[in-house]
Design a protein around this motif. Structure first.
Motif, PDB file in Angstrom:
ATOM      1  N   ARG A 222      19.492   5.754  32.251  1.00  0.00           N
ATOM      2  CA  ARG A 222      20.853   6.012  31.806  1.00  0.00           C
ATOM      3  C   ARG A 222      21.884   5.232  32.626  1.00  0.00           C
ATOM      4  O   ARG A 222      22.864   4.711  32.087  1.00  0.00           O
ATOM      5  CB  ARG A 222      21.132   7.513  31.909  1.00  0.00           C
ATOM      6  N   GLU A 223      21.665   5.128  33.921  1.00  0.00           N
ATOM      7  CA  GLU A 223      22.651   4.503  34.797  1.00  0.00           C
ATOM      8  C   GLU A 223      22.842   3.030  34.485  1.00  0.00           C
ATOM      9  O   GLU A 223      23.963   2.510  34.483  1.00  0.00           O
ATOM     10  CB  GLU A 223      22.221   4.673  36.259  1.00  0.00           C
ATOM     11  N   ASN A 224      21.729   2.318  34.198  1.00  0.00           N
ATOM     12  CA  ASN A 224      21.800   0.876  33.955  1.00  0.00           C
ATOM     13  C   ASN A 224      21.698   0.508  32.476  1.00  0.00           C
ATOM     14  O   ASN A 224      21.605  -0.674  32.143  1.00  0.00           O
ATOM     15  CB  ASN A 224      20.699   0.167  34.749  1.00  0.00           C
ATOM     16  N   ASP A 225      21.698   1.536  31.602  1.00  0.00           N
ATOM     17  CA  ASP A 225      21.673   1.320  30.155  1.00  0.00           C
ATOM     18  C   ASP A 225      20.484   0.459  29.737  1.00  0.00           C
ATOM     19  O   ASP A 225      20.634  -0.568  29.060  1.00  0.00           O
ATOM     20  CB  ASP A 225      22.980   0.673  29.694  1.00  0.00           C
ATOM     21  N   TRP A 316      11.614  -2.848  32.122  1.00  0.00           N
ATOM     22  CA  TRP A 316      12.911  -2.373  31.671  1.00  0.00           C
ATOM     23  C   TRP A 316      13.565  -3.459  30.830  1.00  0.00           C
ATOM     24  O   TRP A 316      13.505  -4.627  31.172  1.00  0.00           O
ATOM     25  CB  TRP A 316      13.814  -2.043  32.861  1.00  0.00           C
ATOM     26  N   HIS A 317      14.171  -3.045  29.720  1.00  0.00           N
ATOM     27  CA  HIS A 317      14.866  -3.989  28.840  1.00  0.00           C
ATOM     28  C   HIS A 317      16.281  -3.481  28.588  1.00  0.00           C
ATOM     29  O   HIS A 317      16.489  -2.296  28.304  1.00  0.00           O
ATOM     30  CB  HIS A 317      14.130  -4.134  27.503  1.00  0.00           C
ATOM     31  N   SER A 318      17.246  -4.388  28.660  1.00  0.00           N
ATOM     32  CA  SER A 318      18.636  -4.015  28.413  1.00  0.00           C
ATOM     33  C   SER A 318      18.840  -3.682  26.940  1.00  0.00           C
ATOM     34  O   SER A 318      18.074  -4.103  26.070  1.00  0.00           O
ATOM     35  CB  SER A 318      19.574  -5.150  28.814  1.00  0.00           C
ATOM     36  N   ARG A 319      19.903  -2.928  26.690  1.00  0.00           N
ATOM     37  CA  ARG A 319      20.215  -2.583  25.302  1.00  0.00           C
ATOM     38  C   ARG A 319      20.435  -3.835  24.466  1.00  0.00           C
ATOM     39  O   ARG A 319      19.994  -3.922  23.315  1.00  0.00           O
ATOM     40  CB  ARG A 319      21.465  -1.694  25.251  1.00  0.00           C
ATOM     41  N   GLU A 320      21.082  -4.832  25.040  1.00  0.00           N
ATOM     42  CA  GLU A 320      21.357  -6.060  24.290  1.00  0.00           C
ATOM     43  C   GLU A 320      20.073  -6.779  23.923  1.00  0.00           C
ATOM     44  O   GLU A 320      19.918  -7.265  22.798  1.00  0.00           O
ATOM     45  CB  GLU A 320      22.269  -6.974  25.114  1.00  0.00           C
ATOM     46  N   ASP A 321      19.117  -6.835  24.856  1.00  0.00           N
ATOM     47  CA  ASP A 321      17.843  -7.502  24.567  1.00  0.00           C
ATOM     48  C   ASP A 321      17.066  -6.757  23.486  1.00  0.00           C
ATOM     49  O   ASP A 321      16.445  -7.374  22.608  1.00  0.00           O
ATOM     50  CB  ASP A 321      16.998  -7.605  25.845  1.00  0.00           C
ATOM     51  N   VAL A 322      17.078  -5.436  23.567  1.00  0.00           N
ATOM     52  CA  VAL A 322      16.353  -4.648  22.557  1.00  0.00           C
ATOM     53  C   VAL A 322      17.033  -4.778  21.204  1.00  0.00           C
ATOM     54  O   VAL A 322      16.376  -4.885  20.165  1.00  0.00           O
ATOM     55  CB  VAL A 322      16.256  -3.177  22.989  1.00  0.00           C
ATOM     56  N   LYS A 323      18.353  -4.803  21.195  1.00  0.00           N
ATOM     57  CA  LYS A 323      19.085  -4.972  19.935  1.00  0.00           C
ATOM     58  C   LYS A 323      18.741  -6.319  19.298  1.00  0.00           C
ATOM     59  O   LYS A 323      18.556  -6.416  18.077  1.00  0.00           O
ATOM     60  CB  LYS A 323      20.588  -4.883  20.193  1.00  0.00           C
ATOM     61  N   GLY A 389      23.211   4.932  21.582  1.00  0.00           N
ATOM     62  CA  GLY A 389      23.483   4.922  23.013  1.00  0.00           C
ATOM     63  C   GLY A 389      22.873   6.117  23.700  1.00  0.00           C
ATOM     64  O   GLY A 389      22.688   7.172  23.105  1.00  0.00           O
ATOM     65  N   SER A 390      22.540   5.960  24.980  1.00  0.00           N
ATOM     66  CA  SER A 390      21.868   7.032  25.714  1.00  0.00           C
ATOM     67  C   SER A 390      22.752   8.254  25.840  1.00  0.00           C
ATOM     68  O   SER A 390      22.259   9.377  25.949  1.00  0.00           O
ATOM     69  CB  SER A 390      21.440   6.538  27.099  1.00  0.00           C
ATOM     70  N   GLY A 391      24.070   8.086  25.812  1.00  0.00           N
ATOM     71  CA  GLY A 391      24.945   9.243  25.890  1.00  0.00           C
ATOM     72  C   GLY A 391      24.811  10.148  24.689  1.00  0.00           C
ATOM     73  O   GLY A 391      24.934  11.363  24.786  1.00  0.00           O
ATOM     74  N   ASN A 392      24.550   9.574  23.528  1.00  0.00           N
ATOM     75  CA  ASN A 392      24.449  10.363  22.311  1.00  0.00           C
ATOM     76  C   ASN A 392      23.080  10.999  22.118  1.00  0.00           C
ATOM     77  O   ASN A 392      22.961  12.014  21.440  1.00  0.00           O
ATOM     78  CB  ASN A 392      24.770   9.493  21.090  1.00  0.00           C
ATOM     79  N   VAL A 393      22.008  10.388  22.650  1.00  0.00           N
ATOM     80  CA  VAL A 393      20.681  10.976  22.451  1.00  0.00           C
ATOM     81  C   VAL A 393      20.415  12.062  23.480  1.00  0.00           C
ATOM     82  O   VAL A 393      19.415  12.740  23.417  1.00  0.00           O
ATOM     83  CB  VAL A 393      19.559   9.915  22.538  1.00  0.00           C
ATOM     84  N   ASN A 394      21.330  12.257  24.436  1.00  0.00           N
ATOM     85  CA  ASN A 394      21.122  13.215  25.513  1.00  0.00           C
ATOM     86  C   ASN A 394      21.533  14.620  25.109  1.00  0.00           C
ATOM     87  O   ASN A 394      22.259  15.300  25.811  1.00  0.00           O
ATOM     88  CB  ASN A 394      21.904  12.798  26.761  1.00  0.00           C
ATOM     89  N   SER A 395      21.108  15.050  23.925  1.00  0.00           N
ATOM     90  CA  SER A 395      21.309  16.440  23.528  1.00  0.00           C
ATOM     91  C   SER A 395      20.436  16.727  22.333  1.00  0.00           C
ATOM     92  O   SER A 395      20.171  15.862  21.510  1.00  0.00           O
ATOM     93  CB  SER A 395      22.770  16.705  23.156  1.00  0.00           C
ATOM     94  N   LYS A 396      19.961  17.963  22.250  1.00  0.00           N
ATOM     95  CA  LYS A 396      19.101  18.332  21.133  1.00  0.00           C
ATOM     96  C   LYS A 396      19.860  18.288  19.817  1.00  0.00           C
ATOM     97  O   LYS A 396      19.320  17.976  18.772  1.00  0.00           O
ATOM     98  CB  LYS A 396      18.501  19.729  21.371  1.00  0.00           C
ATOM     99  N   GLN A 397      21.164  18.577  19.861  1.00  0.00           N
ATOM    100  CA  GLN A 397      21.951  18.524  18.640  1.00  0.00           C
ATOM    101  C   GLN A 397      21.995  17.105  18.087  1.00  0.00           C
ATOM    102  O   GLN A 397      21.773  16.864  16.911  1.00  0.00           O
ATOM    103  CB  GLN A 397      23.357  19.027  18.908  1.00  0.00           C
ATOM    104  N   GLN A 398      22.250  16.126  18.961  1.00  0.00           N
ATOM    105  CA  GLN A 398      22.289  14.737  18.521  1.00  0.00           C
ATOM    106  C   GLN A 398      20.915  14.270  18.089  1.00  0.00           C
ATOM    107  O   GLN A 398      20.781  13.494  17.143  1.00  0.00           O
ATOM    108  CB  GLN A 398      22.813  13.846  19.649  1.00  0.00           C
ATOM    109  N   ALA A 399      19.842  14.735  18.767  1.00  0.00           N
ATOM    110  CA  ALA A 399      18.489  14.347  18.344  1.00  0.00           C
ATOM    111  C   ALA A 399      18.223  14.837  16.951  1.00  0.00           C
ATOM    112  O   ALA A 399      17.601  14.169  16.133  1.00  0.00           O
ATOM    113  CB  ALA A 399      17.468  14.907  19.329  1.00  0.00           C
ATOM    114  N   GLY A 400      18.723  16.050  16.635  1.00  0.00           N
ATOM    115  CA  GLY A 400      18.537  16.575  15.284  1.00  0.00           C
ATOM    116  C   GLY A 400      19.285  15.738  14.266  1.00  0.00           C
ATOM    117  O   GLY A 400      18.783  15.490  13.179  1.00  0.00           O
ATOM    118  N   VAL A 401      20.474  15.281  14.646  1.00  0.00           N
ATOM    119  CA  VAL A 401      21.243  14.423  13.735  1.00  0.00           C
ATOM    120  C   VAL A 401      20.515  13.113  13.501  1.00  0.00           C
ATOM    121  O   VAL A 401      20.418  12.630  12.378  1.00  0.00           O
ATOM    122  CB  VAL A 401      22.652  14.169  14.323  1.00  0.00           C
TER     123      VAL A 401
END
Length: 406
Positions: A222-225, A316-323, A389-401
């Motif tokens: 999470r810290e280094n995205d 580890w892979h950055s978000r940009e590389d994975v995108k 983004g990791s901020g949005n997947v960090n909750s069960k509610q968002q995982a359900g969405v």
């Protein structure tokens, strides 16, 4: 990408509702009707409901291809056959006479007065010929190949893939459960092949189809995205995916995620968030149906120590590389190419090909890396993290969405 509401191999239309035992489409009623019809083949009247059978050979369903020309992608379809054709196929391939216990109940289509079955027609010697039934050229094709060739935006194609996956899981389970684990006696099919029972009168142990649960997780820094992706030696070149491992007895799902991540990469995981699950009937025949349970896992430590017996590499892979990896990989091209390969196989011409070549960018340049396609839960774990983004997947509610958007 317009993806379906369920993962590949889920959403089987034949399993949407089990008929009541008194219905003519139920496993018990259909089985009794099957017993009465088989002795009359080939001169029996058409039963009501009618029966269709999907033959398998060494874990491969029978399929045929249609619709391929210069402007359209070929479509594969399951090669359902009649009871008469099934009986002839068994006789020609292994000299086996068909009886009601040869077939395994898959489910009905009530609106069509049809009940569907599966049968294993494997023989020691593969003929390597294309069968012709009712002007269709058919051949046996690996389920993984069908998975890549399936159009994930076509509900009908994904329904057929789910049916084939369910059938393969049941047939492979029958092959590995021939003897009772309690007394060693032989087992016999019951309930139209939906369970088995020990034939030893002093035992009579009931045996049900097994499911092998597997955790699959996208580990997130999470810290280094960044996200942790790994490679196994069996992967096609340049493909990276999530970590995964079997759940051990006495272990929670969260504990399995943390243990497997530590064992394979030396990384400690803290919070674990559920995403979704997927039946996975394309593993080895000794594990007929794996159930993939998908999670996001948040790393507490970052130094990687790869277990080389399990993985070829992990990074580890950055978000940009994975995108970029998701954007570069031409999943539609791979789907079309594999569909064309199946069409050639059904014509009796099988051509070898490296699947990794199908994921090149349009210019022909090699994509530096890519992830599994939309038929795999790993794709959705990774693409959900990329998009939300990791901020949005960090909750069960968002995982359900995120599950509802697959």
């Amino acid at each position: 990408m317009n993806l379906r509401t369920t993962h590949a191999y889920a959403g089987n239309p034949l399993r949407s509702k089990t008929p009541k035992s008194t219905d003519s489409f139920s496993p018990s009623s259909a089985f009794e009707s099957l017993k009465s019809v088989i002795p009359q083949i080939p001169n029996h009247p058409t039963p009501c409901p009618d029966f269709k059978v999907l033959p398998f050979s060494k874990g491969r369903p029978l399929v045929f291809s249609s619709g391929g020309d210069a402007s359209t992608t070929p479509l594969w379809h399951l090669g359902w056959v009649s009871l008469s054709d099934c009986k002839a196929m068994l006789a020609s391939r292994g000299g086996v006479d068909m009886d009601e216990n040869s077939l395994v109940y898959l489910g009905p289509r009530v609106e069509e007065d049809l009940v569907y079955w599966a049968v294993d027609v494997s023989s020691e010697e593969e003929h390597g010929v294309v069968l012709e039934l009712a002007s269709r050229k058919l051949c046996f094709v690996e389920l993984r190949t069908l998975m890549v060739a399936a159009d994930w935006e076509d509900q009908g194609a994904m329904d057929e893939l789910a049916i084939a996956g369910h059938a393969r899981a049941l047939l492979e389970w029958h092959k590995v459960s021939r003897f009772c684990g309690a007394c060693g006696g032989s087992t016999v099919p019951k309930e139209a092949g939906r369970r088995k029972q020990c034939s030893n009168d002093s035992c009579k142990k009931r045996v049900y189809p097994r499911v092998d649960p597997v955790v699959i997780m996208l580990v997130i820094d999470r810290e280094n995205d960044r996200a942790l992706l790994s490679r196994q030696a069996r992967f096609v070149p340049r493909m990276w995916s999530c970590l995964a491992g079997f759940i051990e007895p006495g272990e929670s799902l969260e504990e399995a995620v943390r243990r497997e991540t530590w064992e394979e990469t030396g990384i400690e995981v803290g919070e674990v968030v559920y995403h979704s699950s997927q039946p996975w009937p394309v593993g080895p025949s000794s594990m007929p149906c794996q159930l993939m349970l998908g999670f996001f896992a948040f790393a507490k430590t970052l130094d990687i120590n790869v277990d080389k017996e399990e993985l070829e590499d992990a990074q580890w892979h950055s978000r940009e590389d994975v995108k970029k990896a998701v954007a570069f990989a031409e999943y539609r091209k791979a789907q079309r190419t594999t569909a064309s390969k199946i069409e050639q196989m059904c014509k009796g011409v099988e051509r070898s090909q490296s699947l990794s070549a199908d994921f090149n960018v349009e210019s022909g340049e090699l994509a530096p890396m890519f992830i599994p396609g939309p038929t795999a839960i790993a794709h959705h774990l990774i693409s959900t993290w990329v998009d939300q983004g990791s901020g949005n997947v960090n909750s069960k509610q968002q995982a359900g969405v995120s599950l509802s958007s697959l």
